[in-house]
Structure formats: C-alpha cells, structure tokens
Write a protein that holds these residues in place. Structure first.
Motif, PDB file in Angstrom:
ATOM      1  N   SER A 615       4.418  27.665  42.803  1.00 35.60           N
ATOM      2  CA  SER A 615       4.362  27.555  44.272  1.00 35.60           C
ATOM      3  C   SER A 615       4.191  28.924  44.903  1.00 35.60           C
ATOM      4  O   SER A 615       3.422  29.092  45.874  1.00 35.60           O
ATOM      5  N   THR A 616       4.905  29.929  44.378  1.00 34.33           N
ATOM      6  CA  THR A 616       4.787  31.297  44.899  1.00 34.33           C
ATOM      7  C   THR A 616       3.390  31.850  44.691  1.00 34.33           C
ATOM      8  O   THR A 616       2.810  32.488  45.584  1.00 34.33           O
ATOM      9  N   LEU A 617       2.829  31.593  43.510  1.00 30.89           N
ATOM     10  CA  LEU A 617       1.522  32.169  43.166  1.00 30.89           C
ATOM     11  C   LEU A 617       0.365  31.426  43.811  1.00 30.89           C
ATOM     12  O   LEU A 617      -0.604  32.043  44.274  1.00 30.89           O
ATOM     13  N   PHE A 618       0.434  30.091  43.830  1.00 34.14           N
ATOM     14  CA  PHE A 618      -0.739  29.299  44.205  1.00 34.14           C
ATOM     15  C   PHE A 618      -0.533  28.391  45.414  1.00 34.14           C
ATOM     16  O   PHE A 618      -1.484  27.780  45.887  1.00 34.14           O
ATOM     17  N   GLY A 619       0.693  28.276  45.894  1.00 32.27           N
ATOM     18  CA  GLY A 619       0.982  27.366  46.995  1.00 32.27           C
ATOM     19  C   GLY A 619       1.595  26.068  46.497  1.00 32.27           C
ATOM     20  O   GLY A 619       1.327  25.626  45.368  1.00 32.27           O
ATOM     21  N   ALA A 620       2.399  25.448  47.369  1.00 40.42           N
ATOM     22  CA  ALA A 620       3.145  24.259  46.957  1.00 40.42           C
ATOM     23  C   ALA A 620       2.256  23.052  46.702  1.00 40.42           C
ATOM     24  O   ALA A 620       2.666  22.099  46.035  1.00 40.42           O
ATOM     25  N   ASP A 621       1.033  23.065  47.252  1.00 46.22           N
ATOM     26  CA  ASP A 621       0.150  21.911  47.082  1.00 46.22           C
ATOM     27  C   ASP A 621      -1.003  22.210  46.120  1.00 46.22           C
ATOM     28  O   ASP A 621      -2.074  21.632  46.211  1.00 46.22           O
ATOM     29  N   SER A 622      -0.765  23.115  45.184  1.00 43.34           N
ATOM     30  CA  SER A 622      -1.815  23.482  44.236  1.00 43.34           C
ATOM     31  C   SER A 622      -1.797  22.544  43.027  1.00 43.34           C
ATOM     32  O   SER A 622      -0.757  21.985  42.676  1.00 43.34           O
ATOM     33  N   PRO A 623      -2.940  22.374  42.347  1.00 41.80           N
ATOM     34  CA  PRO A 623      -2.971  21.570  41.126  1.00 41.80           C
ATOM     35  C   PRO A 623      -2.027  22.104  40.046  1.00 41.80           C
ATOM     36  O   PRO A 623      -1.522  21.333  39.229  1.00 41.80           O
ATOM     37  N   SER A 624      -1.778  23.416  40.064  1.00 39.59           N
ATOM     38  CA  SER A 624      -0.858  24.006  39.094  1.00 39.59           C
ATOM     39  C   SER A 624       0.555  23.454  39.295  1.00 39.59           C
ATOM     40  O   SER A 624       1.257  23.126  38.333  1.00 39.59           O
ATOM     41  N   VAL A 625       0.978  23.329  40.557  1.00 34.02           N
ATOM     42  CA  VAL A 625       2.285  22.755  40.854  1.00 34.02           C
ATOM     43  C   VAL A 625       2.307  21.282  40.461  1.00 34.02           C
ATOM     44  O   VAL A 625       3.292  20.774  39.900  1.00 34.02           O
ATOM     45  N   ALA A 626       1.203  20.574  40.730  1.00 37.80           N
ATOM     46  CA  ALA A 626       1.124  19.151  40.382  1.00 37.80           C
ATOM     47  C   ALA A 626       1.307  18.937  38.881  1.00 37.80           C
ATOM     48  O   ALA A 626       1.942  17.964  38.453  1.00 37.80           O
ATOM     49  N   LYS A 627       0.764  19.858  38.094  1.00 42.00           N
ATOM     50  CA  LYS A 627       0.910  19.739  36.639  1.00 42.00           C
ATOM     51  C   LYS A 627       2.380  19.783  36.228  1.00 42.00           C
ATOM     52  O   LYS A 627       2.837  18.991  35.390  1.00 42.00           O
ATOM     53  N   ALA A 628       3.141  20.707  36.818  1.00 42.45           N
ATOM     54  CA  ALA A 628       4.559  20.819  36.488  1.00 42.45           C
ATOM     55  C   ALA A 628       5.347  19.627  37.032  1.00 42.45           C
ATOM     56  O   ALA A 628       6.269  19.118  36.384  1.00 42.45           O
ATOM     57  N   GLU A 629       4.997  19.157  38.237  1.00 46.67           N
ATOM     58  CA  GLU A 629       5.652  17.972  38.807  1.00 46.67           C
ATOM     59  C   GLU A 629       5.415  16.760  37.898  1.00 46.67           C
ATOM     60  O   GLU A 629       6.322  15.937  37.696  1.00 46.67           O
ATOM     61  N   TYR A 630       4.217  16.668  37.377  1.00 47.04           N
ATOM     62  CA  TYR A 630       3.877  15.553  36.489  1.00 47.04           C
ATOM     63  C   TYR A 630       4.774  15.572  35.242  1.00 47.04           C
ATOM     64  O   TYR A 630       5.366  14.551  34.869  1.00 47.04           O
ATOM     65  N   SER A 631       4.884  16.732  34.595  1.00 40.36           N
ATOM     66  CA  SER A 631       5.716  16.835  33.397  1.00 40.36           C
ATOM     67  C   SER A 631       7.183  16.544  33.720  1.00 40.36           C
ATOM     68  O   SER A 631       7.887  15.901  32.932  1.00 40.36           O
ATOM     69  N   LYS A 632       7.630  17.004  34.875  1.00 36.89           N
ATOM     70  CA  LYS A 632       9.013  16.740  35.285  1.00 36.89           C
ATOM     71  C   LYS A 632       9.221  15.235  35.493  1.00 36.89           C
ATOM     72  O   LYS A 632      10.258  14.670  35.107  1.00 36.89           O
ATOM     73  N   GLY A 633       8.221  14.581  36.075  1.00 33.04           N
ATOM     74  CA  GLY A 633       8.307  13.142  36.272  1.00 33.04           C
ATOM     75  C   GLY A 633       8.400  12.385  34.962  1.00 33.04           C
ATOM     76  O   GLY A 633       9.182  11.436  34.814  1.00 33.04           O
ATOM     77  N   VAL A 634       7.605  12.789  33.973  1.00 38.99           N
ATOM     78  CA  VAL A 634       7.650  12.158  32.649  1.00 38.99           C
ATOM     79  C   VAL A 634       9.040  12.324  32.040  1.00 38.99           C
ATOM     80  O   VAL A 634       9.596  11.392  31.441  1.00 38.99           O
ATOM     81  N   ALA A 635       9.618  13.513  32.199  1.00 37.42           N
ATOM     82  CA  ALA A 635      10.967  13.756  31.667  1.00 37.42           C
ATOM     83  C   ALA A 635      11.984  12.824  32.321  1.00 37.42           C
ATOM     84  O   ALA A 635      12.877  12.284  31.659  1.00 37.42           O
ATOM     85  N   HIS A 636      11.866  12.608  33.634  1.00 36.42           N
ATOM     86  CA  HIS A 636      12.779  11.695  34.328  1.00 36.42           C
ATOM     87  C   HIS A 636      12.642  10.262  33.786  1.00 36.42           C
ATOM     88  O   HIS A 636      13.642   9.536  33.691  1.00 36.42           O
ATOM     89  N   ILE A 637      11.416   9.862  33.438  1.00 31.31           N
ATOM     90  CA  ILE A 637      11.219   8.509  32.884  1.00 31.31           C
ATOM     91  C   ILE A 637      12.060   8.339  31.632  1.00 31.31           C
ATOM     92  O   ILE A 637      12.779   7.335  31.481  1.00 31.31           O
ATOM     93  N   PHE A 638      11.998   9.321  30.753  1.00 33.69           N
ATOM     94  CA  PHE A 638      12.706   9.185  29.479  1.00 33.69           C
ATOM     95  C   PHE A 638      14.213   9.378  29.626  1.00 33.69           C
ATOM     96  O   PHE A 638      14.963   9.056  28.715  1.00 33.69           O
ATOM     97  N   GLN A 639      14.623   9.869  30.771  1.00 31.21           N
ATOM     98  CA  GLN A 639      16.053   9.930  31.070  1.00 31.21           C
ATOM     99  C   GLN A 639      16.519   8.661  31.781  1.00 31.21           C
ATOM    100  O   GLN A 639      17.705   8.516  32.088  1.00 31.21           O
ATOM    101  N   GLY A 640      15.588   7.755  32.063  1.00 36.07           N
ATOM    102  CA  GLY A 640      15.939   6.538  32.774  1.00 36.07           C
ATOM    103  C   GLY A 640      16.153   6.746  34.258  1.00 36.07           C
ATOM    104  O   GLY A 640      16.674   5.871  34.960  1.00 36.07           O
ATOM    105  N   GLN A 641      15.719   7.916  34.773  1.00 34.85           N
ATOM    106  CA  GLN A 641      15.887   8.250  36.196  1.00 34.85           C
ATOM    107  C   GLN A 641      14.577   7.903  36.913  1.00 34.85           C
ATOM    108  O   GLN A 641      13.761   8.758  37.247  1.00 34.85           O
TER     109      GLN A 641
END
Length: 957
Positions: A615-641
């Motif tokens: 977010s600091t480097l590219f902005g909060a709405d950058s595809p780079s941030v989306a990539k990390a949000e995506y991985s975080k979302g997958v992790a939440h799935i496997f935690q049942g969250q």
C-alpha cells in the motif's frame, strides 16, 4: 643459386656473366637485350627490385623492336617480373607476366618442373588477389596442376611439392575453408617429417598452422596435440632466449585456448597465467598481447563460476587500458564486455547492462553497426532482458545477434551451431515448441560433431531441450535431458558449480510434479548447498532462496522452506530496506507457508505486513495489494473464518476488476476462489456459488489456461455432486475429459483419470453401459502406457468388476476381481484399503455363487488387511465382515491375504494353476473386446466411449 636463395653467391655469377657479355657482344640489339636481362637478374639477386624492373622493361622494349619470337629466356624474364610485381602487391600485372611465361614454357617444355613452378607462382599470385578482392579465380586449379606435375616428375617427397601443398592449404585457410586447409597442411607435415625428421623447425611451423585449422573447425584435441608438438620442437631450437620466450608464449596461448574450448579450465588457467608471465616480462604490463591474455584469464574464471575474481581481472584490464595509449579501443570494449558478463553472473543486472552498452559504444565507433564483432554483446544483452522478464526486448536483441552473425562470410560450424541454437531460443520464447526442438536438435548435432558429445555447449542445449519438454508436459523426456546436462556439467564444471545447481533446481520441480518427493528433496538439498556456498548476499542468491523455498514447500518440507524464506527476508531487508517490493513478496510467501503449517497468527502478521508495504509503495488499490488480500482471504478460508475470507476476496476482486479488466486471469482466479468459499459455506442451492464459478470458467477459457479451466470445472462438479444432479455431473466430467484430451492428447494418464471419473459419475447415475465404455477406454490408455501388469490397470479392473457386480453379472465380476487381486499380489508394496475392498466384494460374489469356503477365505484376508492398516476390532468394517462370516455358519482362518507373504503363498501353486492365471489375462481382454492400439476411425470411440455428453463437450470447447 638464385632458386636456392643463395642470392649473394648468385649475384657474383650474374656479374661475371654480365662482364663476359659486355666484353664479347657490346654492339647489336640482341647483345643489348642479353646484357639488360643478365643485369636485371643480378639486381634481383641483390634484392634491388626497382633497378631489376628497369633493366627488364628496357630489354623487353628492345626485343620487341627486333620482332624476335618469344623464347625460354624471355619466359624466364617474364617470370622474374611477375615475381617482383607479386612482391609489390601488384597482382594483376604479376598475373599477366606469369601467364606469358607459362604459355611459352608450356609450349616448349610440356609437363616439366619449370612449368610446374610457373603454375605455382601464378596460383599464389591469383590466390593473393582472391583474398584481397574477395573474388574467385582459377588459383587453386593452377596449384593443383603444379602439384600433379611435381608428383609425376619428382617421385619422392621433396621441398618443392611441400611448398605447393602449403600454398593450397593457405588459400583454403584464407577463404575460411579450414577443414580443407587442414588436409593439405597434414600432407605437408607428413612430407617434412619424411624429409627432415620429427624435430625440424619446419615441422614445428606447419604443426602450428595445422593446429590453427583444427581449432577453427572445433577439433580442439587434435589442435592441442599439434600445438604441443610444435612447443616440443621449439624447446629444441637454437633461437635466442627472447625469441624463444615469445614463440613459447604464442604456442602456450594456443594450447590454453584449446583447454578452454574443451572445458578443461584448470589447465587453461595454468597455461594462460604462464603466457601472461612470459609476455609481461618481455613487453611490460601495458602491452596489447598481455591485455589479450588477461582477457582470456577473465573469461576462464567466469566459466569456472568465479565471477568475483573475473570481475577483478577485467577491472585491472580496464585500468591499464584507460591509462595507456598502447591499448586499442577493441581491447577496452572487450574488457567492458567481460566485466558485463561477470556482473551478469553475479546477478548485478543493471550494472551488467551498463557495461554491455559501454562496450557496444566503443565497438560501434571503431567497427560500424554491421560488424559481426558486435554480435556477442547483443547476445548477452538479450539474456539480461530475459532475466528481467523483458521478453520483447530480449527477442529484439537475439534477432540482432543472428543478423550480425550471418553477415560474417567465414562462418564455421561452431558459429552456425550457435546461430541455430539462438533461433531455437527465439522459437521457444514464442512458444513454438516443435520448431524449438527441431532447431535445438540441429544445433546439438553440429556441436556433437565438434566436441564428440561432451561439452558445456552440448550440456546447455540438453538443458534447453529439457525446458521445452517440461513446458509440453513430457516430464519423462525433460528429466532425461536434464540428467544428461547434469552429468556433463558435473564432469566439466565440477560438482559445486552454480550451473550444476541450476539444473538440480529445475529437476526438483519435475520430480515434484511426478510426486517423487524424495528425489526432489535430494536435488533441492544439493542445489541449496551449492548456491549458498558460491554466492554471497546478492540478488541472485535472494532470487534462488525464494524459488527454492517454494519448491521445498511444494514437497511438504516446511522446515527447509521456512529457513530459506527467512534467510531471503533477512537478506532483502539488508539489501533494500524494510519498505521494498521484494520484502513484501517474501512476506507473502512466508505467510502462505505459515498458514499451511497451521501457524495462523504468524501467517496473518506476514500478510498484513506485506499489504502495508505494498500500500505504501503502490497505493491501497493496486493489483499488488489485491494479490496479498487474495492470499489472506484463502488463509481465512482454511481457518474456517468465512466472513473475513469473503471480505478479503471481494476487496481483491474489486481492485482486480478495476485495474486489470474484467477478463483478466487474476479476476478469474478470484472468482473461482469465491465460488469455492461459497461451497465451503454450504451455499449450494442458489446462485451464490454457481455464478462466480461460471464467470471464472468463462474467463479461464478465454485466457486458455487449461489446468485452471479443469480446476474450476472440478469446483462446479463438486457443487452438482452435492445437489445430486448427476446429469450435470456427467456434462461437467465430459467437459473435463475433452479439455484433458486437448491439453495432453488421447493417451496421457490425465486422460485416463478423466475417463475413470466420467465412468464413476455415470455409474452413480445408473448408466452402466456408458460407464463401462469409459472404464474400457481408461483400461486401454493405461495398458498402453504402463503395460497390463500395473497397479493403475488393476484399479480399472476393480471398477469394472464392481460395475459388473451391480449389474448382476457375477461371473464377469469375479474374473475382474481375480485379475485385480493377481496383479496386486505381485506388487512389492503392502496391501491397502482398496485391496481389502476387492477381497470383500470378491467374497460377496462367491457367496452369491455358492462358493462359501472361498468367500470365507477372502473375507478373512480383508479383515487381516484392515487390522494391518490399524483398524480396531470394533471398527464397523471389521464387524460387518465378521457378520458376513457368521452368516455362513462357520469361520475359516487357515488362509489369509492380509500379509504380503500370503500373496506369495496363494500365487505359488502348481504349473497348471499358474497357466490358468496367465490365461485369465487374455480371457479378460476378450471379455472387454479391447484392441491394444488406437484407431481414430473406430466406431467404438464415437459410439461407446464418447457418448452424447462428451461429443457436446467437444463442440462447446
């Protein structure tokens, strides 16, 4: 005496002859002509060519006034004048005089030695003219005639014939035909050895010439032998100490070049260092020959993988070049080029590109833009762009390399092979894999001819061929070529060379795809050891650690993966600081790993840190941030969250749709995962799961990633299975089959799996005929791929047996189960649950056909397998089997199939029973009506195996 080059003595006799002529015939035209001709010969002997020409011209003028016919004396004068003009580089005039002399002598003397000598002189002159003007004359024809006459006139070996052979070799050499030149030089060498013995200086000289020709056609061992023989003779010569030192240095330089080309780098370095010592002692450090030697030392150090030492060597050369006027522009350019190569090997890509640009500018100023000497720079610049994933730029530079190389009129086989190899690289980059393989094979054949099958160039081509096969999914062929590359690189470069580590890293990936995790781990362990010992804290090591960490993770070696990611993270922070893109990438990889090993708190910390940096480097709405949000979302799935997962995935989807476009592959990935999340949440009846999955399928089909298409289809299949919508399941499985066939062809194991899955769902839907057709196709593919005696074949037989049982075809079912058990019994692996199921079903069938004793035996064997697998006696499967036994009224525990040795006892019957067992293979093939081979036009494919659903799926795709 003149012919024997004893010119001082010759001049004395010419002078005496001149005095006789002057005293006897001072008057008259003929007397003056004779005097002028003799005087001219005297000046020739005294090496005063201009005075000689003046005398000859005046004599010819006087002779023409008397209108006397040409004679042999005039022919001799013409020959001498031709020789003088040739020495002066006036080849056209020289050839004119030689032609007149040849005409007169040929008429008078026929095939004589004097005529042969004239053919030789004319041939040498015309050859010089050919090389100077890049034209073709009949020079070689004159030399061949001279050789023929000499060989018939002079029966034994002689110096005159050797001189002709040498001229023929030189002409071929200067025209770039080194192979033909080596043939003539070899004959000359043999003749000198016959005339003077093996230790004569003439043998040394021609050995060096012959070695140069061998070197230029890639016969490096033969070349080295010739240079070493020349060096041996040189040591016996009577040259002065300084002259001998320089001659020895030159021969050692050539020997070192052969060692270098043969990848014998230790010997090459030893020889080059000796050459540098000799030349530096004679000329001093700021000398062109010394600098050339230092450049070669730097190149060898690079080949050994000692990039830091090479960088120092090239830096020293540049220091000398910039400070001395005696070092030319090309040598400075070569030093800059070498420095760029060393920086590239150290993964200092921006520095390397700057060095290559500097080298190019120096050479452009000196050579112009169309000189083949520029080609190597463009080749290396292309590789820098490749490392930076700048494929378009890399293609441009590779194409420029080829253009420049093909401008060289004297391409040798090595150059042609390198051009072919580069064209293969271009074809591979354009994903034209068939063309790439063809070009690589052509290059490989040429390099094989040069090096006899073992060389770093050959190893590199095997590496690239392996990469192409890997891209095509032919892992077996890819591994075969990687193995050849690995063996050669270990032999040529040493066990701890970084190029060896690179092959091991690629092989680890292939072994992982084959589920051969043990071999993959061995490769990664060896590769990591080499990289970490050879590279300091550099960008290259950082990159390798990230790749290796992911591959350790893929084979579930989490401790090694975590260690590599943590080392990479520490190194990235040291090199670039905390707020850097690479740091964010490593944190993301580390977070995914920690999630996989259930360290969720640490994983989410890594995800959040990565998101913060991005977010600091590219902005909060950058595809780079989306990539990390995506991985975080997958992790939440496997935690049942699931709510948190939905928030992350929808944020990622919004950014990706806006920034990348609605049909981008990353959007398809996100929609596929959202659909999977809805499945996990149990939302199967409405459109919550199906809509994102269908949208993901559309995107993935348009992108063309068949693997991801299948992944989404499998998610859709899971949805329909939960709905028990078997018709839709059949349709989706048919879709998967067609995609697999399109991706892998009709005979791949993935296709067999697809046939099996389609058969399973058709069986569940009660479509037994269609299911059996699918199983038969799977059986045919697996039999072709693995042979009949294979576990995968047995699995299909198990399915067909189960299907026959459900249809009430008990006899057929027993045959298939019997074949399944027989194949499995011959395995070395222990029995598993599938085997227990087969024995249970076999027992059930035997009960139905009143074979109670056999049923008891098989049920008991199934119980033993379950117990061996760790099932407790109160497990429902064991209880049900015991109830089956009790239903028949008695227990039989004398025989068992639960242990591996039990299979051996069961199968070690008499010869008759063994023959029956073997015959059952043919019986079952007959039952199935299978042909071992594929017939594209066979109706069975369209009517039995394809089915309406598969045909429709093909039309959709």
């Amino acid at each position: 005496l003149h012919e024997m080059e004893r010119n001082l003595e010759a001049s004395t006799y010419f002078r005496r002859a001149l005095n006789f002529y002057k005293s006897r015939e001072s008057d008259g035209n003929d007397a003056k002509v004779n005097i002028l001709f003799i005087e001219g010969m005297m000046y020739v002997a005294l090496e005063n060519n201009q005075q000689a020409l003046d005398c000859f011209r005046e004599g010819l003028r006087l002779n023409q006034t008397s209108q006397r016919p040409l004679n042999l004396k005039l022919a001799s004068v013409m020959h001498e004048m031709g020789s003088i003009y040739s020495q002066n580089g006036e080849y056209t005039d020289s050839a004119s005089y030689f032609n007149v002399a040849l005409h007169v002598r040929n008429l008078s003397l026929g095939d004589s030695f004097v005529v042969a000598r004239t053919h030789y002189s004319l041939g040498v002159t015309l050859a010089s003219q050919e090389v100077l003007t890049n034209t073709t004359t009949d020079a070689f024809s004159h030399l061949e005639t001279a050789l023929r006459i000499c060989e018939q006139e002079l029966e034994n070996d002689n110096v005159q014939t050797a001189a002709i052979l040498h001229a023929m070799g030189v002409l071929k050499e200067r025209k770039g035909d080194f192979l033909a030149a080596s043939t003539w030089f070899q004959r000359e060498r043999d003749m000198f050895i016959s005339l003077f013995g093996e230790d004569h200086n003439l043998v040394s000289s021609i050995s060096s010439d012959l070695g140069t020709c061998y070197y230029n056609v890639g016969k490096y061992e033969l070349a080295r032998n010739m240079f070493q023989d020349a060096l041996r003779i040189m040591a016996l010569s009577v040259l002065s100490e300084d002259d001998r030192r320089l001659e020895v240095a030159e021969l050692l330089y050539k020997i070192a070049s052969c060692h270098d080309s043969l990848c014998d780098f230790e010997e090459a370095l030893k020889a080059f260092y000796k050459v540098k010592e000799l030349r530096q002692a004679h000329f001093g450090i700021d000398n062109s020959l010394v600098v050339q030697t230092m450049l070669r030392i730097g190149n060898v150090l690079l080949c050994k993988g000692e990039a830091s030492s090479a960088l120092n060597c090239f830096g020293e050369v540049l220091g000398i070049g910039y400070a001395s006027d005696s070092i030319n522009e090309i040598e400075i350019a070569n030093a800059l080029y070498g420095r760029g190569c060393a920086q590239f090997c150290g993964y200092q890509l921006s520095d390397a590109m700057k060095s290559f640009h500097d080298s190019l500018n120096w050479k452009l100023a000196k050579l112009g833009e169309n000189d083949p000497g520029l080609a190597c720079i463009f080749y290396q610049m292309a590789h820098v762009h490749l490392q930076q994933s700048e494929n378009e730029e890399a293609l441009t530079y590779f194409e420029e390399y080829i253009r420049l190389m093909e401008l060289d009129p004297q391409l040798n086989i090595h150059d042609k092979a390198q051009i072919c190899f580069t064209k293969g690289i271009i074809a591979k980059m354009n994903e034209n894999f068939v063309a790439a393989l063809s070009l690589y094979q052509q290059a490989l054949q040429m390099f094989d001819t040069l090096f006899g099958g073992k060389h770093e160039k050959i190893a590199s081509i095997h590496f690239d061929i392996g990469c192409v096969f890997s891209e095509q999914g032919d892992l077996e062929a890819a591994l075969r070529h990687f193995q050849v590359c690995l063996i050669q690189r270990k032999q040529l470069l040493g066990l701890d060379h970084v190029d060896v580590a690179d092959v091991l890293l690629h092989m680890a990936s292939l072994y992982t795809k084959e589920n051969n995790f043990e071999s993959a781990a061995n490769c990664l362990e060896d590769s990591d050891g080499i990289w970490k010992s050879k590279l300091d804290n550099s960008e290259k090591l950082l990159s390798v650690l990230m790749i290796s960490g992911k591959r350790w993770k893929a084979i579930h070696c989490y401790q090694e993966a975590e260690a590599n990611f943590e080392q990479a993270l520490e190194m990235a922070i040291t090199l670039h600081g905390q707020k850097h893109e690479l740091v964010a990438d490593i944190l993301l990889d580390l977070g995914e790993l920690l999630q996989e090993i259930s360290q969720s708190q640490q994983a989410f910390f890594c995800f959040d840190e990565s998101i913060d940096i991005r977010s600091t480097l590219f902005g909060a709405d950058s595809p780079s941030v989306a990539k990390a949000e995506y991985s975080k979302g997958v992790a939440h799935i496997f935690q049942g969250q699931f709510d948190e997962a939905s928030d992350c995935l929808n944020r990622a989807l919004t950014i990706r749709r806006e920034k990348l476009g609605p049909m981008d592959s990353a959007v398809g990935d996100t929609l596929n995962t959202i659909g999977f999340l809805q499945l996990k949440m149990g939302n199967i009846e409405g459109r919550d799961a199906l809509d994102p999955l269908m949208e993901a399928l559309e995107i993935r089909r348009s992108v063309g990633n068949k693997g991801k298409v299948v992944s989404t289809l499998q998610n859709i299949l899971s949805l329909y299975k939960k709905r028990k919508d078997y018709e839709s399941c059949i349709e989706v499985n048919s879709d998967i089959l067609v995609v697999r066939q399109d991706e892998f062809g009709n005979t791949h194991e993935r296709v067999a799996e697809a046939w099996m899955n389609l058969g399973n769902v058709q069986a569940s839907a009660g479509k037994f005929v269609e299911a059996r057709s699918c199983y038969e196709e799977a059986l045919r593919v697996r039999t072709l791929n693995h042979g009949y005696q294979h576990r995968l074949v047995a699995q299909v037989l198990f399915k067909i047996g189960s299907l026959s049982s459900r249809q009430g075809n008990f006899d057929d079912a027993k045959k298939f189960f019997a074949e399944y058990i027989r194949i499995r019994a011959e395995e070395e692996s222990d029995p598993d649950e599938e085997m227990a199921q087969a024995l249970t079903l076999m027992g059930d069938l035997q009960k139905e056909t009143k074979e109670k004793s056999k049923a008891q035996i098989n049920w008991m064997s199934a119980i033993e397998i379950y117990q061996q697998l760790g099932y407790q006696d109160d497990h429902k499967k064991i209880i049900r089997l015991q109830e089956r036994q009790k239903s028949l009224g008695h227990m039989i525990g004398l025989f068992g199939f639960g242990r591996k040795e039990s299979f051996g006892r069961r199968e070690s019957g008499d010869a008759t029973s063994r023959r029956k067992s073997s015959a059952s293979i043919a019986d079952n093939l007959s039952v199935l009506g299978l042909r071992l081979g594929f017939d594209d036009n066979a109706s069975v494919v369209s009517k039995l195996t394809m089915g309406d659903a598969v045909v429709q799926a093909q039309q959709r795709n």
